[in-house]
Design an enzyme around this catalytic site. Sequence first.
Site, mmCIF file in Angstrom:
data_model
loop_
_atom_site.group_PDB
_atom_site.id
_atom_site.type_symbol
_atom_site.label_atom_id
_atom_site.label_comp_id
_atom_site.label_asym_id
_atom_site.label_seq_id
_atom_site.Cartn_x
_atom_site.Cartn_y
_atom_site.Cartn_z
ATOM 1 N N SER A 61 -0.307 3.412 -7.504
ATOM 2 C CA SER A 61 -0.482 4.877 -7.478
ATOM 3 C C SER A 61 -0.165 5.484 -8.837
ATOM 4 O O SER A 61 0.551 4.890 -9.644
ATOM 5 C CB SER A 61 0.467 5.506 -6.462
ATOM 6 O OG SER A 61 0.312 4.937 -5.206
HETATM 7 N N1 SAH Z 1 3.237 0.670 -3.762
HETATM 8 C C1 SAH Z 1 2.320 -0.083 -4.597
HETATM 9 C C2 SAH Z 1 0.887 0.388 -4.527
HETATM 10 C C3 SAH Z 1 0.300 0.119 -3.246
HETATM 11 S S1 SAH Z 1 -1.434 -0.018 -3.120
HETATM 12 C C4 SAH Z 1 2.754 -0.158 -6.031
HETATM 13 O O1 SAH Z 1 3.798 0.405 -6.400
HETATM 14 O O2 SAH Z 1 2.070 -0.820 -6.801
HETATM 15 C C5 SAH Z 1 -1.425 -0.332 -1.393
HETATM 16 C C6 SAH Z 1 -1.091 -1.748 -1.032
HETATM 17 O O3 SAH Z 1 -1.006 -1.812 0.380
HETATM 18 C C7 SAH Z 1 -2.152 -2.757 -1.441
HETATM 19 O O4 SAH Z 1 -1.587 -3.760 -2.232
HETATM 20 C C8 SAH Z 1 -2.656 -3.312 -0.099
HETATM 21 O O5 SAH Z 1 -3.006 -4.680 -0.150
HETATM 22 C C9 SAH Z 1 -1.460 -3.085 0.792
HETATM 23 N N2 SAH Z 1 -1.701 -3.042 2.236
HETATM 24 C C10 SAH Z 1 -2.728 -2.468 2.920
HETATM 25 N N3 SAH Z 1 -2.554 -2.633 4.250
HETATM 26 C C11 SAH Z 1 -1.374 -3.312 4.415
HETATM 27 C C12 SAH Z 1 -0.643 -3.776 5.553
HETATM 28 N N4 SAH Z 1 -1.057 -3.592 6.814
HETATM 29 N N5 SAH Z 1 0.518 -4.422 5.333
HETATM 30 C C13 SAH Z 1 0.985 -4.640 4.076
HETATM 31 N N6 SAH Z 1 0.322 -4.234 2.974
HETATM 32 C C14 SAH Z 1 -0.826 -3.563 3.132
#
Ligand code: SAH
Length: 229
Positions: A61
């Site tokens: 993000s």
């Molecule tokens: N917080 C992160 C950015 C997240 S992007 C940072 O600081 O970089 C969102 C992430 O959520 C992605 O990596 C995606 O693979 C993950 N995601 C999506 N659905 C998910 C689920 N059900 N369980 C765990 N991770 C998930």
Amino acid sequence: MSFKEKRKDLVESLIKRKILTKTEVIDAMLKVPREKFLSEKAQSSAYMDTPLSIGLGQTISAPHMNAMMCEYLELKEGDKVLEIGTGSGYHAALCAELVAPENSQNPGHVFTIERHEELAERAEISLKETGYNSSVTVIHGDGTLGYSEAAPYDKILVTAASPEKVPPPLKKQLKDGGILCIPAGSKSFGQNLYIVRRDGEKFKSKKITGVRFVPLIGKFGFNSKSESL
Ligand code: SAH
């Protein structure tokens, strides 16, 4: 300009924009090296206020979003936090800096779940290299199920867009009085960021702002067939 100087400039601009207001969050943003959670190619953009690609179709993000979520969660020393969507591991490190600062007498802990094994492994390495591995546990799995092994949590942070405001397993795993921060809405647009507070069996939600996150995919999220890589 060094990364440290760029980091300071970014934090100052977020303070001016009134996104950053709390001293602890400001200090955490000044301390955690965002560049260390990015690929070499993306590092030069580490302190631009924009989302960046982290591979596998996922994004870290924009810093203002990390800052906002930390402020709204009212993270404090000693909190037990669950993050869903580890991605790069940067946001987990920010949370760790707030709940388990160096030399804390009452350190909290961050549990963070990622569904892509490759990202979970990479995040674990970055967290180790930056020294946050003792206060962050990375779990590979479906975060829509939460992580009952360490529940209940003082705070829950979801960093992917959910079809509903509180996926049912997370309701159970949030402490009474706890706070959840979650983007919810449709898969690719029309999402809002919500802050949800648990009061007994009531969950009071407040809409913060319109946002755009990658979809939350899992049993209580969107269907994996709909993921576009
Ligand atoms: N917080 C992160 C950015 C997240 S992007 C940072 O600081 O970089 C969102 C992430 O959520 C992605 O990596 C995606 O693979 C993950 N995601 C999506 N659905 C998910 C689920 N059900 N369980 C765990 N991770 C998930």
